[in-house]
Design a protein around this motif. Sequence first.
Motif, mmCIF file in Angstrom:
data_model
loop_
_atom_site.group_PDB
_atom_site.id
_atom_site.type_symbol
_atom_site.label_atom_id
_atom_site.label_comp_id
_atom_site.label_asym_id
_atom_site.label_seq_id
_atom_site.Cartn_x
_atom_site.Cartn_y
_atom_site.Cartn_z
ATOM 1 N N ARG A 344 16.027 65.597 39.685
ATOM 2 C CA ARG A 344 17.168 64.818 39.197
ATOM 3 C C ARG A 344 17.144 63.390 39.728
ATOM 4 O O ARG A 344 17.435 62.432 38.997
ATOM 5 N N ILE A 345 16.831 63.238 41.023
ATOM 6 C CA ILE A 345 16.807 61.896 41.614
ATOM 7 C C ILE A 345 15.746 61.038 40.946
ATOM 8 O O ILE A 345 16.005 59.898 40.536
ATOM 9 N N ILE A 346 14.550 61.580 40.790
ATOM 10 C CA ILE A 346 13.462 60.816 40.172
ATOM 11 C C ILE A 346 13.798 60.475 38.728
ATOM 12 O O ILE A 346 13.632 59.330 38.282
ATOM 13 N N MET A 347 14.304 61.451 38.002
ATOM 14 C CA MET A 347 14.573 61.220 36.586
ATOM 15 C C MET A 347 15.722 60.236 36.378
ATOM 16 O O MET A 347 15.701 59.436 35.439
ATOM 17 N N THR A 348 16.722 60.282 37.256
ATOM 18 C CA THR A 348 17.816 59.310 37.158
ATOM 19 C C THR A 348 17.305 57.910 37.441
ATOM 20 O O THR A 348 17.705 56.939 36.767
ATOM 21 N N MET A 349 16.427 57.769 38.425
ATOM 22 C CA MET A 349 15.845 56.456 38.712
ATOM 23 C C MET A 349 15.092 55.921 37.495
ATOM 24 O O MET A 349 15.241 54.749 37.128
ATOM 25 N N VAL A 350 14.330 56.780 36.850
ATOM 26 C CA VAL A 350 13.530 56.327 35.701
ATOM 27 C C VAL A 350 14.420 55.970 34.516
ATOM 28 O O VAL A 350 14.211 54.933 33.865
ATOM 29 N N ILE A 351 15.436 56.785 34.229
ATOM 30 C CA ILE A 351 16.273 56.463 33.071
ATOM 31 C C ILE A 351 17.105 55.213 33.346
ATOM 32 O O ILE A 351 17.385 54.433 32.428
ATOM 33 N N ALA A 352 17.477 54.978 34.599
ATOM 34 C CA ALA A 352 18.183 53.736 34.937
ATOM 35 C C ALA A 352 17.258 52.532 34.743
ATOM 36 O O ALA A 352 17.677 51.487 34.222
ATOM 37 N N ILE A 353 15.996 52.678 35.151
ATOM 38 C CA ILE A 353 15.018 51.607 34.945
ATOM 39 C C ILE A 353 14.810 51.352 33.453
ATOM 40 O O ILE A 353 14.758 50.202 32.994
ATOM 41 N N LEU A 354 14.714 52.418 32.661
ATOM 42 C CA LEU A 354 14.526 52.265 31.225
ATOM 43 C C LEU A 354 15.729 51.584 30.570
ATOM 44 O O LEU A 354 15.575 50.765 29.656
ATOM 45 N N THR A 355 16.933 51.917 31.051
ATOM 46 C CA THR A 355 18.131 51.264 30.523
ATOM 47 C C THR A 355 18.095 49.769 30.837
ATOM 48 O O THR A 355 18.418 48.930 29.986
ATOM 49 N N MET A 356 17.688 49.432 32.045
ATOM 50 C CA MET A 356 17.557 48.035 32.446
ATOM 51 C C MET A 356 16.514 47.328 31.586
ATOM 52 O O MET A 356 16.764 46.217 31.073
ATOM 53 N N MET A 357 15.367 47.956 31.374
ATOM 54 C CA MET A 357 14.325 47.362 30.533
ATOM 55 C C MET A 357 14.807 47.207 29.091
ATOM 56 O O MET A 357 14.586 46.166 28.456
ATOM 57 N N ASP A 358 15.486 48.209 28.580
ATOM 58 C CA ASP A 358 15.988 48.165 27.215
ATOM 59 C C ASP A 358 16.937 46.983 27.028
ATOM 60 O O ASP A 358 16.896 46.273 26.018
ATOM 61 N N ASP A 359 17.803 46.750 28.025
ATOM 62 C CA ASP A 359 18.743 45.637 27.938
ATOM 63 C C ASP A 359 18.017 44.287 28.029
ATOM 64 O O ASP A 359 18.418 43.314 27.379
#
Length: 607
Positions: A344-359
């Motif tokens: 969960r920790i790793i996946m949350t970090m990655v989806i947060a990074i992807l959200t940042m990249m998407d923006d």
Amino acid sequence: MHSTAMAATFSFRPQEYISSRRSCHTAAAAAAPPPRIIRSTSWRWQQHARRRPICRLQCRQQVQQNESDNRLTQNTGIFEPSIWGDFFLGYPNPEASSQQETKMAERAETLKEQVAEIIATSTGLHERLHIIDTLERLCLDHLFEHEIDAALREIEAVDVSDYDLSTVALWFCLLRKHRYRVSPDVFTRFKDDEGAFPADNPAELLSLYNAAHMRTYGETILDEAILFTRRQLETMLPYLEGPLAREIKSSLEIPHPRRVRIYESKYYISTYEKDAMAHEKVLELAKVNSNIMQLHHQHELTIITRWWQDIKIESKLPFARDRLVECYLWILGVYFEPCYSRGRIIMTMVIAILTMMDDIYDSYGSQEECEIFTKCIESWDTKKAHDLPECMKFALGKILDSYETIANMLHQEEKYRMQYLRYFTEYTASAYNMEVKMRQEGYIPKSVEEHLKVSLRTGACPILSCTSFVGMHDIATKDCFDWVSSVPNMVQSLSIILRLADDLESYEREKLNPHFASTIDSCMKEHNVSIEVAREKIHTLKEKSWKDFNSEWLNPDNAYPKQILERIFNLTRTMEFMYNQGDNFTNCCNIKDTIHLLLVEPFKVIT
């Protein structure tokens, strides 16, 4: 159009990529979860600055900074802010003392033995089905995997020809949810001579409606059942009240097999408490286990929030969507069990990074800046970053730092997993950049299929599918990573469902600002139809994609562990939730009550 027809959509070649690249992750393995976040030092951008005259550089930096500030002010106002901030850094859960935790764990072990006895002594098909269904709805099933698996093997062989519609529907639905490909012919005897289902009991109709959504292609009786039961339930709903009315309304929005169990678990516990047939020990275990899991989840949120706040404070990034807690909720739907803490920790970090990249690609960077940013991601270095605004420089550095942090969470024999994650990150960035170019050119893909060649990647489902395995333990083997990295039909179906659901719910909002064309636009262009007709076609394609997904779920050739495939199924369920009657991720006020109930409010239990 079936998702299997989309096989040519993807051109991933991860094995060639992985074998040709040198791994750059050599840090020692971290201790067992919950992991400790390792802070990394910032990148030294001044090394690049020394190549230019100081005065020229200072002038350019000042211009970039002014432009960055303006864009930050302009673009962060597009989305409503999250209400959570650093809430979980200091939340004082009254159940969080070591003494309380020990008492709850001891009580849970005692209750588990008693509930296991209830499962073992359940007699009759109806009773056994309902105890399994109850445990799953209460999110207790992970505590009784062996008992449930044994019961299902026996239940599959039962002759259901003499049972009522509700029992048969639950039998069918449960077995298919556990990858048993039982025949829909069991429903034939419930049809009348005119081919209709004469049932008029709302509970029976609801059971059939939910079961039928585990349909695959060619199962006409299930297609007919959905049309009939939906029409009947919609007619009955205004005259019903209480838990049944709520359940019907929820199922008409998202059928039960597609719903995320953990999001509704506390509601089901409260409803079960009022059931005259409730098992007292099951109810108590549900409350104690819910509190235990909540403590795990709060601890993980503390770790992730520290990481996120470090990024925000040091980087001053363009957070159009500051959605850390919402990202965690999303991933909680993929796996909620305590044993998946690291995942969960790793996946949350990655989806947060992807959200940042998407923006960055969607709302912040210029076309030239996005091109540079993409090349830096693809080469996994910062050589050309000096031409980027400071925010994008820091974003790049923090992405690379965060992946080093993730690598430090893995044991030495698991380090190879980072090659797959890195590959998908680079490929996703490339797809984001492709969308930027098409947006700038005002290009609308000529067909939905052409659109999906790009937008399936930018939906990020392939990288999230891969990431969901990274933090798992030995059950996630290299074969599993090779499989998911081939973007198999199951992942393609997931990707199509996400893309279409997102476009159906976000179309009007995205038209307010420059944005890459929607699949709805491509559908209108392809078929020369109105927006209303295009919406209907997109919805129909989404339902076909669910048939594709169910077919892959039941496909015996997908001989990977159920725990692995369940991650993909749960990801698909979260997509339905996040894009149901609005973009719940972007419009985060829609899910604040769910977050508060799951992650803040404990049950009052006596231990």
